[in-house]
Design an enzyme around this catalytic site. Structure first.
Site, PDB file in Angstrom:
ATOM      1  N   GLU A  65      -4.650  36.785 -68.934  1.00  6.86           N
ATOM      2  CA  GLU A  65      -5.404  36.205 -68.116  1.00  6.86           C
ATOM      3  C   GLU A  65      -6.802  36.606 -68.203  1.00  6.86           C
ATOM      4  O   GLU A  65      -7.743  36.288 -67.889  1.00  6.86           O
ATOM      5  CB  GLU A  65      -4.721  36.377 -66.811  1.00  6.86           C
ATOM      6  CG  GLU A  65      -5.194  35.457 -65.646  1.00  6.86           C
ATOM      7  CD  GLU A  65      -5.715  33.974 -65.940  1.00  6.86           C
ATOM      8  OE1 GLU A  65      -4.864  33.483 -66.670  1.00  6.86           O
ATOM      9  OE2 GLU A  65      -6.658  33.294 -65.444  1.00  6.86           O
ATOM     10  N   HIS A 107      -8.423  37.706 -70.679  1.00  7.96           N
ATOM     11  CA  HIS A 107      -9.205  36.868 -72.035  1.00  7.96           C
ATOM     12  C   HIS A 107      -9.495  35.677 -71.573  1.00  7.96           C
ATOM     13  O   HIS A 107     -10.386  35.067 -71.901  1.00  7.96           O
ATOM     14  CB  HIS A 107      -8.138  36.970 -73.145  1.00  7.96           C
ATOM     15  CG  HIS A 107      -7.949  38.022 -73.735  1.00  7.96           C
ATOM     16  ND1 HIS A 107      -6.529  38.770 -73.726  1.00  7.96           N
ATOM     17  CD2 HIS A 107      -8.675  39.144 -74.334  1.00  7.96           C
ATOM     18  CE1 HIS A 107      -6.632  40.097 -74.325  1.00  7.96           C
ATOM     19  NE2 HIS A 107      -7.816  40.450 -74.578  1.00  7.96           N
TER      20      HIS A 107
HETATM   21  P1  AMP Z   1      -9.373  43.290 -76.473  1.00 10.24           P
HETATM   22  O1  AMP Z   1      -8.605  41.924 -77.037  1.00 10.24           O
HETATM   23  O2  AMP Z   1      -8.732  44.078 -75.871  1.00 10.24           O
HETATM   24  O3  AMP Z   1     -10.495  43.812 -77.536  1.00 10.24           O
HETATM   25  O4  AMP Z   1     -10.412  42.338 -75.315  1.00 10.24           O
HETATM   26  C1  AMP Z   1     -11.127  41.355 -75.603  1.00 10.24           C
HETATM   27  C2  AMP Z   1     -12.192  40.980 -74.546  1.00 10.24           C
HETATM   28  O5  AMP Z   1     -11.455  40.695 -73.315  1.00 10.24           O
HETATM   29  C3  AMP Z   1     -12.863  42.248 -74.311  1.00 10.24           C
HETATM   30  O6  AMP Z   1     -14.183  41.764 -73.938  1.00 10.24           O
HETATM   31  C4  AMP Z   1     -12.431  42.991 -72.941  1.00 10.24           C
HETATM   32  O7  AMP Z   1     -13.245  43.574 -72.251  1.00 10.24           O
HETATM   33  C5  AMP Z   1     -11.807  41.601 -72.274  1.00 10.24           C
HETATM   34  N1  AMP Z   1     -10.634  41.801 -71.401  1.00 10.24           N
HETATM   35  C6  AMP Z   1      -9.782  42.883 -71.703  1.00 10.24           C
HETATM   36  N2  AMP Z   1      -8.944  42.834 -70.494  1.00 10.24           N
HETATM   37  C7  AMP Z   1      -9.732  42.306 -69.421  1.00 10.24           C
HETATM   38  C8  AMP Z   1      -9.545  42.399 -67.988  1.00 10.24           C
HETATM   39  N3  AMP Z   1      -8.326  42.817 -67.494  1.00 10.24           N
HETATM   40  N4  AMP Z   1     -10.277  41.510 -67.637  1.00 10.24           N
HETATM   41  C9  AMP Z   1     -11.381  41.284 -67.938  1.00 10.24           C
HETATM   42  N5  AMP Z   1     -11.803  41.160 -69.355  1.00 10.24           N
HETATM   43  C10 AMP Z   1     -10.900  41.592 -70.138  1.00 10.24           C
END
Ligand code: AMP
Length: 295
Positions: A39, A41
């Site tokens: 959620e 993402h």
């Molecule tokens: P990742 O797939 O972990 O590299 O994350 C991709 C993007 O989603 C990054 O900009 C993260 O900061 C964002 N993201 C991951 N978890 C969350 C969350 N719980 N709330 C908001 N954004 C998130």
């Protein structure tokens, strides 16, 4: 329209060019991820969707940003599920390149952002932000988005990317988005699937501790006292193994005493933690603004 799945840079560029040729007013919103979508993402995707005519999601587990002892090989993946979440969020294009597509030959170029990477994850994961900055610069050059959406869950990453875009005059607006949490407060993360039940239960202490930060600052605690308080609170959970608890000015990421903020500097402080539960390293943070801290 159903979501378009694209795996090569060439096809992606053609698809984006077609959108732009079709309508000169096209704006491209871009959300870079490593997949195994949740959620958090989805909230980024929805925001992009509401602010742009085209939304592109990339899913790429970038080897450059993982250390040798880290979880690159076992990072969770589920293309089908990701595609259906992307579709529900109204994504136009999912870009899922292979490692070979992104790095056909060994990379001789590295983007390294100084200072904002000195502490926190930059310190505890050497080379991590070079890997992040380098892949994001590549993806920005491939996609040329008007806006790119990043979660504040990775606040230091937002600071790094914002600095890089500023320094290199990359024509994209970086849009920071709020942290999305489970009902019980745990920040959503693809890595949460690794957590055993007891670890997950004890991991709630991260958000619970961070929620106390504003009141601690109002009570006049110094940076050191605040860090001690948080370490003490998190350390009460036997499965918690603290990597760091840090307090920095945001987005400069420089050391700061929270009292300085309260005395009227118009900026925010970031209180960030990284804690291992078993083999799973979780990060979480809170941004405290001068006005929120109540003075
Ligand atoms: P990742 O797939 O972990 O590299 O994350 C991709 C993007 O989603 C990054 O900009 C993260 O900061 C964002 N993201 C991951 N978890 C969350 C969350 N719980 N709330 C908001 N954004 C998130």
């Amino acid at each position: 329209m159903t979501v378009q799945i694209i795996r090569t840079i060439k096809e992606l560029r053609l698809a984006i060019a077609a959108y732009r040729a079709d309508n000169a007013k096209t704006t491209v919103g871009y959300v870079p991820t490593m997949g195994y979508l949740h959620e958090g993402h989805a909230s980024l995707l929805r925001q992009s969707k509401s602010e742009n005519s085209v939304t592109i999601l990339s899913i790429f587990v970038n080897p450059l940003q993982f250390g040798p002892q880290e979880d690159l090989d076992k990072y969770p993946r589920d293309e089908q599920r990701d595609t259906s979440i992307a579709e529900q969020a109204g994504v136009d294009i999912v870009f899922m390149p292979s490692v070979q597509e992104m790095y056909p030959s060994s990379m001789l170029t590295n983007i390294s952002v100084a200072e904002v990477t000195a502490g926190l994850c930059g310190f505890s994961r050497p080379g991590h932000f070079d890997g992040v900055a380098t892949v994001i610069a590549k993806l920005f050059n491939i996609i040329r988005p008007d806006r790119a959406y990043f979660g504040l869950k990775d606040a230091q990453q937002v600071a790094v990317v914002t600095q890089m875009v500023h320094d290199l005059n990359i024509p994209v607006e970086i849009v920071p988005c709020p942290i999305v949490r489970e009902v019980d407060g745990l920040a959503l993360s693809s890595r949460n699937v690794y957590l055993q039940e007891q670890e997950r239960q004890q991991a709630l202490i991260l958000n619970q501790s961070l929620m106390q930060v504003s009141s601690y600052i109002q009570a006049g605690l110094t940076t050191e006292q605040l860090i001690d308080k948080l370490k003490e609170s998190i350390g009460q959970k036997p499965l918690a193994n603290i990597d760091y608890v840090e307090i920095v000015a945001y987005p400069s990421m420089t050391m700061i005493d929270p009292k300085q903020i309260l005395k009227g500097q118009n900026s925010s402080i970031l209180v960030a933690v990284a804690v291992k539960f078993g083999k799973t390293r979780l990060i979480d943070n809170v941004l405290v603004n001068f006005s929120e801290a109540g003075e």
